[in-house]
Design a protein around this motif. Structure first.
Motif, PDB file in Angstrom:
ATOM      1  N   GLU A   4       8.485 -26.820  63.753  1.00 30.03           N
ATOM      2  CA  GLU A   4       9.567 -26.695  62.925  1.00 30.03           C
ATOM      3  C   GLU A   4       9.672 -25.552  62.335  1.00 30.03           C
ATOM      4  O   GLU A   4       8.402 -25.013  62.178  1.00 30.03           O
ATOM      5  CB  GLU A   4       9.476 -27.791  61.972  1.00 30.03           C
ATOM      6  N   GLN A   5      10.740 -24.940  62.164  1.00 32.12           N
ATOM      7  CA  GLN A   5      10.837 -23.633  61.430  1.00 32.12           C
ATOM      8  C   GLN A   5      11.257 -23.950  59.992  1.00 32.12           C
ATOM      9  O   GLN A   5      12.350 -24.603  59.914  1.00 32.12           O
ATOM     10  CB  GLN A   5      11.837 -22.588  62.152  1.00 32.12           C
ATOM     11  N   HIS A   6      10.885 -23.086  59.037  1.00 35.76           N
ATOM     12  CA  HIS A   6      11.461 -23.188  57.646  1.00 35.76           C
ATOM     13  C   HIS A   6      11.640 -21.623  57.043  1.00 35.76           C
ATOM     14  O   HIS A   6      10.834 -20.941  57.685  1.00 35.76           O
ATOM     15  CB  HIS A   6      10.330 -23.913  57.022  1.00 35.76           C
ATOM     16  N   THR A   7      12.380 -21.524  56.311  1.00 36.27           N
ATOM     17  CA  THR A   7      12.827 -20.557  55.636  1.00 36.27           C
ATOM     18  C   THR A   7      12.280 -20.395  54.047  1.00 36.27           C
ATOM     19  O   THR A   7      12.573 -21.153  53.481  1.00 36.27           O
ATOM     20  CB  THR A   7      14.244 -20.181  55.539  1.00 36.27           C
ATOM     21  N   THR A  30      11.502 -16.523  58.044  1.00 31.73           N
ATOM     22  CA  THR A  30      11.340 -17.884  58.622  1.00 31.73           C
ATOM     23  C   THR A  30      10.455 -17.899  59.710  1.00 31.73           C
ATOM     24  O   THR A  30      10.265 -17.000  60.465  1.00 31.73           O
ATOM     25  CB  THR A  30      12.721 -17.945  59.429  1.00 31.73           C
ATOM     26  N   ASP A  32       7.104 -20.855  61.329  1.00 28.84           N
ATOM     27  CA  ASP A  32       6.751 -22.115  61.609  1.00 28.84           C
ATOM     28  C   ASP A  32       5.969 -22.886  60.684  1.00 28.84           C
ATOM     29  O   ASP A  32       5.393 -22.269  59.871  1.00 28.84           O
ATOM     30  CB  ASP A  32       5.753 -22.148  63.114  1.00 28.84           C
ATOM     31  N   TYR A  33       6.494 -24.457  60.722  1.00 32.09           N
ATOM     32  CA  TYR A  33       5.579 -25.110  59.613  1.00 32.09           C
ATOM     33  C   TYR A  33       4.277 -24.798  59.714  1.00 32.09           C
ATOM     34  O   TYR A  33       3.361 -24.797  60.710  1.00 32.09           O
ATOM     35  CB  TYR A  33       6.073 -26.611  60.380  1.00 32.09           C
ATOM     36  N   VAL A  55       3.719 -23.051  54.227  1.00 37.88           N
ATOM     37  CA  VAL A  55       4.997 -23.198  54.585  1.00 37.88           C
ATOM     38  C   VAL A  55       4.995 -24.741  55.009  1.00 37.88           C
ATOM     39  O   VAL A  55       4.232 -25.159  56.219  1.00 37.88           O
ATOM     40  CB  VAL A  55       5.632 -22.290  55.519  1.00 37.88           C
ATOM     41  N   ALA A  57       8.202 -26.401  54.067  1.00 31.78           N
ATOM     42  CA  ALA A  57       9.410 -26.801  54.026  1.00 31.78           C
ATOM     43  C   ALA A  57      10.212 -25.722  53.684  1.00 31.78           C
ATOM     44  O   ALA A  57       9.530 -24.707  53.307  1.00 31.78           O
ATOM     45  CB  ALA A  57       9.992 -28.166  53.131  1.00 31.78           C
ATOM     46  N   ASP A  58      11.774 -25.745  53.814  1.00 31.40           N
ATOM     47  CA  ASP A  58      12.456 -24.645  53.303  1.00 31.40           C
ATOM     48  C   ASP A  58      12.052 -24.608  51.805  1.00 31.40           C
ATOM     49  O   ASP A  58      11.837 -25.419  50.991  1.00 31.40           O
ATOM     50  CB  ASP A  58      13.799 -24.665  53.289  1.00 31.40           C
ATOM     51  N   ASP A  59      11.982 -23.335  51.226  1.00 31.44           N
ATOM     52  CA  ASP A  59      11.294 -23.085  50.130  1.00 31.44           C
ATOM     53  C   ASP A  59      11.631 -21.926  49.557  1.00 31.44           C
ATOM     54  O   ASP A  59      12.084 -20.997  50.122  1.00 31.44           O
ATOM     55  CB  ASP A  59       9.842 -23.097  49.947  1.00 31.44           C
TER      56      ASP A  59
END
Length: 69
Positions: A4-7, A30, A32-33, A55, A57-59
């Motif tokens: 999963e990718q998150h920004t 952005t 990886d989790y 990381v 989640a998006d945060d």
């Protein structure tokens, strides 16, 4: 398996601070989790501050700098 990718966005106080994420000038990344980020913030007349952020989640990470004494 694709991770999963998150920004992550970095907000600073003062707003004009220079932000480096893992050594690169940036205020957003952005990744990886589970990625561990080193976030360094600096501004003239303020103490440089480095925070670590994992990381999950998006945060948005807010970094408050202290004035030089």
């Amino acid at each position: 398996m694709v991770k999963e990718q998150h920004t992550v966005n970095v907000v600073t106080v003062p707003a004009e601070a220079v932000v480096k994420i893992n050594g690169e000038l940036a205020t957003e990344i952005t990744v990886d989790y589970g990625t561990e980020l080193s976030i360094e913030c600096s501004a003239e007349h303020y103490q440089t501050k480095t925070v670590m952020h994992t990381v999950i989640a998006d945060d948005t990470v807010t970094v408050n700098l202290e004035r030089d004494k």
